[in-house]
Design a protein around this motif. Structure first.
Motif, PDB file in Angstrom:
ATOM      1  N   GLU A 101       0.808  -1.226   0.000  1.00  0.00           N
ATOM      2  CA  GLU A 101       0.000   0.000   0.000  1.00  0.00           C
ATOM      3  C   GLU A 101       0.843   1.278   0.000  1.00  0.00           C
ATOM      4  OE1 GLU A 101       0.609  -1.045   4.367  1.00  0.00           O
ATOM      5  OE2 GLU A 101       0.128  -2.133   2.510  1.00  0.00           O
ATOM      6  N   THR A 102       2.173   1.154  -0.036  1.00  0.00           N
ATOM      7  CA  THR A 102       3.063   2.314   0.009  1.00  0.00           C
ATOM      8  C   THR A 102       3.469   2.739  -1.393  1.00  0.00           C
ATOM      9  OG1 THR A 102       3.937   1.562   2.145  1.00  0.00           O
ATOM     10  CG2 THR A 102       5.202   3.238   0.968  1.00  0.00           C
ATOM     11  N   VAL A 103       3.316   4.034  -1.681  1.00  0.00           N
ATOM     12  CA  VAL A 103       3.663   4.586  -2.987  1.00  0.00           C
ATOM     13  C   VAL A 103       4.562   5.806  -2.778  1.00  0.00           C
ATOM     14  CG1 VAL A 103       2.806   5.649  -5.112  1.00  0.00           C
ATOM     15  CG2 VAL A 103       1.502   3.798  -4.036  1.00  0.00           C
ATOM     16  N   LEU A 104       5.663   5.854  -3.517  1.00  0.00           N
ATOM     17  CA  LEU A 104       6.552   7.022  -3.494  1.00  0.00           C
ATOM     18  C   LEU A 104       6.710   7.522  -4.926  1.00  0.00           C
ATOM     19  CD1 LEU A 104       8.532   9.006  -2.134  1.00  0.00           C
ATOM     20  CD2 LEU A 104      10.336   7.293  -2.487  1.00  0.00           C
ATOM     21  N   ILE A 105       6.347   8.789  -5.151  1.00  0.00           N
ATOM     22  CA  ILE A 105       6.495   9.418  -6.459  1.00  0.00           C
ATOM     23  C   ILE A 105       7.718  10.322  -6.408  1.00  0.00           C
ATOM     24  CG2 ILE A 105       5.415  10.905  -8.184  1.00  0.00           C
ATOM     25  CD1 ILE A 105       2.700  10.107  -6.902  1.00  0.00           C
ATOM     26  N   ILE A 106       8.680  10.063  -7.280  1.00  0.00           N
ATOM     27  CA  ILE A 106       9.918  10.848  -7.307  1.00  0.00           C
ATOM     28  C   ILE A 106       9.951  11.701  -8.564  1.00  0.00           C
ATOM     29  CG2 ILE A 106      12.445  10.775  -7.390  1.00  0.00           C
ATOM     30  CD1 ILE A 106      12.374   8.172  -5.866  1.00  0.00           C
ATOM     31  N   ASP A 107      10.187  12.978  -8.382  1.00  0.00           N
ATOM     32  CA  ASP A 107      10.394  13.892  -9.498  1.00  0.00           C
ATOM     33  C   ASP A 107      11.873  14.254  -9.517  1.00  0.00           C
ATOM     34  OD1 ASP A 107       9.066  14.952 -11.630  1.00  0.00           O
ATOM     35  OD2 ASP A 107       8.538  16.834 -10.663  1.00  0.00           O
ATOM     36  N   ALA A 108      12.590  13.811 -10.560  1.00  0.00           N
ATOM     37  CA  ALA A 108      14.030  14.034 -10.664  1.00  0.00           C
ATOM     38  C   ALA A 108      14.310  15.409 -11.250  1.00  0.00           C
ATOM     39  CB  ALA A 108      14.661  12.953 -11.531  1.00  0.00           C
ATOM     40  N   GLU A 137      -3.423   9.859  -4.578  1.00  0.00           N
ATOM     41  CA  GLU A 137      -4.162   9.468  -3.378  1.00  0.00           C
ATOM     42  C   GLU A 137      -5.655   9.354  -3.673  1.00  0.00           C
ATOM     43  OE1 GLU A 137      -3.675  10.505   1.222  1.00  0.00           O
ATOM     44  OE2 GLU A 137      -4.293  12.228   0.023  1.00  0.00           O
ATOM     45  N   ALA A 138      -6.182  10.270  -4.460  1.00  0.00           N
ATOM     46  CA  ALA A 138      -7.596  10.201  -4.839  1.00  0.00           C
ATOM     47  C   ALA A 138      -7.890   8.940  -5.642  1.00  0.00           C
ATOM     48  CB  ALA A 138      -7.979  11.442  -5.638  1.00  0.00           C
ATOM     49  N   GLU A 139      -6.929   8.530  -6.488  1.00  0.00           N
ATOM     50  CA  GLU A 139      -7.104   7.314  -7.283  1.00  0.00           C
ATOM     51  C   GLU A 139      -7.190   6.079  -6.392  1.00  0.00           C
ATOM     52  OE1 GLU A 139      -4.724   4.757 -10.762  1.00  0.00           O
ATOM     53  OE2 GLU A 139      -3.799   6.502  -9.831  1.00  0.00           O
ATOM     54  N   LEU A 140      -6.474   6.093  -5.252  1.00  0.00           N
ATOM     55  CA  LEU A 140      -6.415   4.940  -4.350  1.00  0.00           C
ATOM     56  C   LEU A 140      -7.353   5.061  -3.161  1.00  0.00           C
ATOM     57  CD1 LEU A 140      -2.514   4.497  -4.240  1.00  0.00           C
ATOM     58  CD2 LEU A 140      -4.133   3.244  -5.675  1.00  0.00           C
ATOM     59  N   LYS A 141      -8.312   5.980  -3.220  1.00  0.00           N
ATOM     60  CA  LYS A 141      -9.139   6.295  -2.045  1.00  0.00           C
ATOM     61  C   LYS A 141      -9.921   5.096  -1.512  1.00  0.00           C
ATOM     62  CE  LYS A 141     -12.963   8.015  -4.905  1.00  0.00           C
ATOM     63  NZ  LYS A 141     -13.788   9.204  -5.231  1.00  0.00           N
ATOM     64  N   ASN A 142     -10.235   4.115  -2.339  1.00  0.00           N
ATOM     65  CA  ASN A 142     -10.993   2.947  -1.901  1.00  0.00           C
ATOM     66  C   ASN A 142     -10.097   1.788  -1.490  1.00  0.00           C
ATOM     67  OD1 ASN A 142     -13.502   4.219  -2.421  1.00  0.00           O
ATOM     68  ND2 ASN A 142     -13.351   3.670  -4.597  1.00  0.00           N
ATOM     69  N   LEU A 143      -8.774   2.017  -1.448  1.00  0.00           N
ATOM     70  CA  LEU A 143      -7.816   0.985  -1.073  1.00  0.00           C
ATOM     71  C   LEU A 143      -6.930   1.485   0.058  1.00  0.00           C
ATOM     72  CD1 LEU A 143      -6.628   0.002  -4.680  1.00  0.00           C
ATOM     73  CD2 LEU A 143      -8.189  -1.326  -3.244  1.00  0.00           C
ATOM     74  N   PRO A 144      -6.368   0.580   0.865  1.00  0.00           N
ATOM     75  CA  PRO A 144      -5.366   1.020   1.851  1.00  0.00           C
ATOM     76  C   PRO A 144      -4.170   1.630   1.118  1.00  0.00           C
ATOM     77  CG  PRO A 144      -6.063  -1.250   2.269  1.00  0.00           C
ATOM     78  CD  PRO A 144      -6.618  -0.875   0.932  1.00  0.00           C
ATOM     79  N   HIS A 145      -3.713   2.781   1.566  1.00  0.00           N
ATOM     80  CA  HIS A 145      -2.629   3.425   0.826  1.00  0.00           C
ATOM     81  C   HIS A 145      -1.870   4.418   1.707  1.00  0.00           C
ATOM     82  CE1 HIS A 145      -5.985   6.321   0.437  1.00  0.00           C
ATOM     83  NE2 HIS A 145      -5.021   7.222   0.482  1.00  0.00           N
ATOM     84  N   GLU A 146      -0.646   4.648   1.312  1.00  0.00           N
ATOM     85  CA  GLU A 146       0.185   5.712   1.889  1.00  0.00           C
ATOM     86  C   GLU A 146       1.012   6.281   0.737  1.00  0.00           C
ATOM     87  OE1 GLU A 146       3.821   6.448   5.110  1.00  0.00           O
ATOM     88  OE2 GLU A 146       2.844   4.487   4.966  1.00  0.00           O
ATOM     89  N   VAL A 147       0.657   7.472   0.291  1.00  0.00           N
ATOM     90  CA  VAL A 147       1.295   8.087  -0.871  1.00  0.00           C
ATOM     91  C   VAL A 147       2.191   9.227  -0.411  1.00  0.00           C
ATOM     92  CG1 VAL A 147       0.961   9.205  -3.106  1.00  0.00           C
ATOM     93  CG2 VAL A 147      -0.694   7.491  -2.307  1.00  0.00           C
ATOM     94  N   SER A 148       3.443   9.204  -0.860  1.00  0.00           N
ATOM     95  CA  SER A 148       4.398  10.270  -0.556  1.00  0.00           C
ATOM     96  C   SER A 148       5.027  10.758  -1.851  1.00  0.00           C
ATOM     97  CB  SER A 148       5.497   9.762   0.389  1.00  0.00           C
ATOM     98  OG  SER A 148       4.946   9.229   1.570  1.00  0.00           O
ATOM     99  N   GLY A 149       5.629  11.931  -1.760  1.00  0.00           N
ATOM    100  CA  GLY A 149       6.302  12.495  -2.927  1.00  0.00           C
ATOM    101  C   GLY A 149       7.698  12.970  -2.569  1.00  0.00           C
ATOM    102  N   MET A 150       8.549  13.076  -3.588  1.00  0.00           N
ATOM    103  CA  MET A 150       9.917  13.536  -3.349  1.00  0.00           C
ATOM    104  C   MET A 150      10.432  14.297  -4.558  1.00  0.00           C
ATOM    105  SD  MET A 150      13.434  11.375  -2.598  1.00  0.00           S
ATOM    106  CE  MET A 150      12.914  10.909  -0.964  1.00  0.00           C
ATOM    107  N   LEU A 151      11.024  15.449  -4.291  1.00  0.00           N
ATOM    108  CA  LEU A 151      11.825  16.155  -5.277  1.00  0.00           C
ATOM    109  C   LEU A 151      13.269  15.756  -5.026  1.00  0.00           C
ATOM    110  CD1 LEU A 151      10.265  19.751  -5.119  1.00  0.00           C
ATOM    111  CD2 LEU A 151       9.910  18.027  -6.905  1.00  0.00           C
TER     112      LEU A 151
END
Length: 338
Positions: free
Chosen positions: A234-241, A274-288
């Motif tokens: 359920e963990t998601v990390l979005i990285i913007d390089a 996060e809105a896309e995963l609203k019906n599922l267990p999730h933890e969304v983070s972001g990183m620059l």
């Protein structure tokens, strides 16, 4: 970075490149091209049909009337013909030859690599050099017959786009650093392929994120294309390089503020995911994840914004690769615990 970005470089043909020390990027590019071109020559240079127009004594292809009439008026017993010819003198081979000659005129390339490139250029005798400035890189298309050229042309683009359009004493000068735009693309591809190879447990991709809309109106909305998305359970990390000459924009050194549009962008990615995963267990983070510069005030923060973690970090590339790996692995440890 190149080895991860271009998986071709992990083949056995490039083992010598991996074990050799390079003092500058131009020598490295020359070595890679030398081996890559040699490998391509064994498979055969790519050929494609090119349209030709020529005055001939016998008909070939189809007659071009304007030229033929002109020959008749001039009492020349020639027919102007248009025909297709399978030729090695096409854009891909012309780009390679042009790039090689730029490297041959550089003082940064050693005699060993120059010797190899000169030897290989004997097989390019019937191929023209071209003006590198107007090359439209985006229009180049790869398919089944020329797929093996993809890495070679990418290296050529890095060399040519890093060229100063001036000459000194009749020799071309190459920049000591590739321009930011080219390096940014390489940096993104390196990070994506590094995590994909080194962490098989993670799902690693450059996914698109759908907009969280209240209706189906999507007209003129831009595509949200991520650089790197990592997920495990359920963990998601979005990285913007981000690869900039300056992490803190010019004119904002006193305030020390980051590029505002970068923060807006990663925040938008995170909230829509996060809105896309609203019906599922999730933890969304972001990183620059910025490539580190020589600025004194470098960011290393984790912000909590509307229930999500937004990290801003720098990656020091000016060190031994084992240290770079440690930095990248620590990110996975911090967010995924592996």
């Amino acid at each position: 970075m190149l080895a991860y970005a271009f998986q071709t470089l992990n083949q056995s043909n490039f083992e010598n490149v991996a074990t050799e020390e390079f003092e500058n990027i131009h020598n490295l590019f020359a070595a890679i091209l030398g081996i890559g071109i040699g490998q391509q020559l064994k498979q055969g240079l790519y050929r494609e049909y090119l349209n030709r127009s020529e005055d001939l004594p016998l008909m070939r292809g189809k007659i071009e009337m304007t030229g033929t009439i002109r020959n008749k008026i001039a009492h020349r017993q020639m027919i102007t013909c248009e025909y297709d010819e399978l030729s090695e003198n096409n854009l891909l081979n012309q780009i390679i030859k042009t790039t090689v000659f730029l490297l041959l005129h550089s003082n940064e390339v050693n005699s060993k690599n120059k010797g190899l490139l000169k030897k290989e250029m004997t097989f390019f005798a019937n191929i023209d050099k071209i003006n590198p400035v107007p090359i439209s890189w985006k229009s180049i298309r790869f398919h089944r017959n020329n797929q093996t050229y993809r890495m070679l042309i990418s290296i050529c683009q890095l060399v040519i786009e890093g060229m100063l359009l001036t000459t000194d004493d009749g020799t071309h000068k190459l920049m000591h650093f590739i321009d930011d735009q080219s390096m940014c693309r390489l940096y993104e591809k390196f990070l994506l392929n590094y995590y994909n190879k080194e962490f098989p447990k993670l799902k690693v991709h450059d996914a698109q994120i759908p907009w969280a809309l209240d209706d189906d109106t999507r007209t003129m909305l831009p595509i949200m294309q991520t650089d790197i998305m990592l997920s495990l359970n359920e963990t998601v990390l979005i990285i913007d390089a981000k690869y900039y000459s300056h992490i803190i924009p010019k004119g904002q050194y006193e305030s020390g503020n980051l590029h505002s549009q970068n923060l807006y962008q990663i925040f938008t990615y995170v909230k829509n995911k996060e809105a896309e995963l609203k019906n599922l267990p999730h933890e969304v983070s972001g990183m620059l994840l910025y490539a580190q510069t020589d600025e004194t005030n470098l960011p290393n923060y984790i912000y909590k914004m509307s229930g999500n973690k937004i990290a801003v970090k720098t990656l020091n590339l000016y060190c031994d690769f084992s240290e770079i790996k440690t930095q990248l692995n620590n990110i996975i440890s911090d967010f995924f615990g592996i």
